[in-house]
Design a protein around this motif. Sequence first.
Motif, PDB file in Angstrom:
ATOM      1  N   SER A   1      36.900 -27.425   0.576  1.00 22.96           N
ATOM      2  CA  SER A   1      36.895 -26.999  -0.826  1.00 22.96           C
ATOM      3  C   SER A   1      38.179 -27.486  -1.499  1.00 22.96           C
ATOM      4  O   SER A   1      39.190 -27.753  -0.830  1.00 22.96           O
ATOM      5  CB  SER A   1      36.807 -25.477  -0.920  1.00 22.96           C
ATOM      6  N   SER A  41      36.443 -31.776   7.813  1.00 21.91           N
ATOM      7  CA  SER A  41      35.481 -30.722   7.507  1.00 21.91           C
ATOM      8  C   SER A  41      36.240 -29.461   7.099  1.00 21.91           C
ATOM      9  O   SER A  41      37.458 -29.372   7.269  1.00 21.91           O
ATOM     10  CB  SER A  41      34.615 -30.425   8.730  1.00 21.91           C
ATOM     11  N   ARG A  42      35.519 -28.501   6.576  1.00 22.52           N
ATOM     12  CA  ARG A  42      36.149 -27.234   6.162  1.00 22.52           C
ATOM     13  C   ARG A  42      36.839 -26.550   7.344  1.00 22.52           C
ATOM     14  O   ARG A  42      37.935 -26.019   7.208  1.00 22.52           O
ATOM     15  CB  ARG A  42      35.104 -26.319   5.549  1.00 22.52           C
ATOM     16  N   TYR A  62      35.446 -37.197   4.704  1.00 23.91           N
ATOM     17  CA  TYR A  62      34.355 -36.305   5.136  1.00 23.91           C
ATOM     18  C   TYR A  62      33.009 -37.003   4.951  1.00 23.91           C
ATOM     19  O   TYR A  62      32.166 -36.988   5.840  1.00 23.91           O
ATOM     20  CB  TYR A  62      34.394 -34.998   4.345  1.00 23.91           C
ATOM     21  N   GLY A  99      28.596 -22.114  11.028  1.00 26.30           N
ATOM     22  CA  GLY A  99      28.058 -23.165  10.174  1.00 26.30           C
ATOM     23  C   GLY A  99      28.996 -23.623   9.072  1.00 26.30           C
ATOM     24  O   GLY A  99      29.040 -24.809   8.735  1.00 26.30           O
ATOM     25  N   TRP A 100      29.777 -22.703   8.523  1.00 25.46           N
ATOM     26  CA  TRP A 100      30.673 -23.076   7.425  1.00 25.46           C
ATOM     27  C   TRP A 100      31.731 -24.088   7.851  1.00 25.46           C
ATOM     28  O   TRP A 100      32.240 -24.845   7.044  1.00 25.46           O
ATOM     29  CB  TRP A 100      31.358 -21.841   6.822  1.00 25.46           C
ATOM     30  N   ARG A 101      32.044 -24.139   9.130  1.00 22.20           N
ATOM     31  CA  ARG A 101      33.093 -25.045   9.611  1.00 22.20           C
ATOM     32  C   ARG A 101      32.698 -26.513   9.475  1.00 22.20           C
ATOM     33  O   ARG A 101      33.550 -27.384   9.452  1.00 22.20           O
ATOM     34  CB  ARG A 101      33.429 -24.719  11.060  1.00 22.20           C
ATOM     35  N   LYS A 102      31.409 -26.799   9.355  1.00 25.57           N
ATOM     36  CA  LYS A 102      30.936 -28.179   9.244  1.00 25.57           C
ATOM     37  C   LYS A 102      30.763 -28.628   7.795  1.00 25.57           C
ATOM     38  O   LYS A 102      30.470 -29.780   7.540  1.00 25.57           O
ATOM     39  CB  LYS A 102      29.622 -28.322  10.002  1.00 25.57           C
ATOM     40  N   GLU A 103      30.965 -27.728   6.866  1.00 25.74           N
ATOM     41  CA  GLU A 103      30.803 -28.044   5.445  1.00 25.74           C
ATOM     42  C   GLU A 103      31.993 -28.859   4.941  1.00 25.74           C
ATOM     43  O   GLU A 103      33.042 -28.903   5.578  1.00 25.74           O
ATOM     44  CB  GLU A 103      30.683 -26.750   4.645  1.00 25.74           C
ATOM     45  N   PRO A 104      31.840 -29.483   3.761  1.00 23.76           N
ATOM     46  CA  PRO A 104      32.971 -30.234   3.206  1.00 23.76           C
ATOM     47  C   PRO A 104      34.102 -29.299   2.792  1.00 23.76           C
ATOM     48  O   PRO A 104      33.870 -28.121   2.503  1.00 23.76           O
ATOM     49  CB  PRO A 104      32.366 -30.928   1.981  1.00 23.76           C
TER      50      PRO A 104
END
Length: 76
Positions: A21, A61-62, A53, A14-19
């Motif tokens: 940092s 994405s992240r 993004y 899931g973290w891979r789809k976050e904006p």
Amino acid sequence: IPYADRLVLNATAGWRKEPPSEKQVGLLYYLDKNLKSQFGSKEKLFEFCMGRYKSGSHDFSRGSISQKIDSLRSAR
């Protein structure tokens, strides 16, 4: 590879789809000389990445930024 590490490497995490940092974009800026000449500062690069993004580009994405960092480290 320990189970906990496999979770981090999972491309569907899931973290891979976050904006991205700020810290992550700063590292990308540090590693890629072309980005330094193109953007002039890591803050401008971060603004660009966040804009892309937010417009829906999955290339910013992240997870994608993380892959770019890994590629640059491997190339050294």
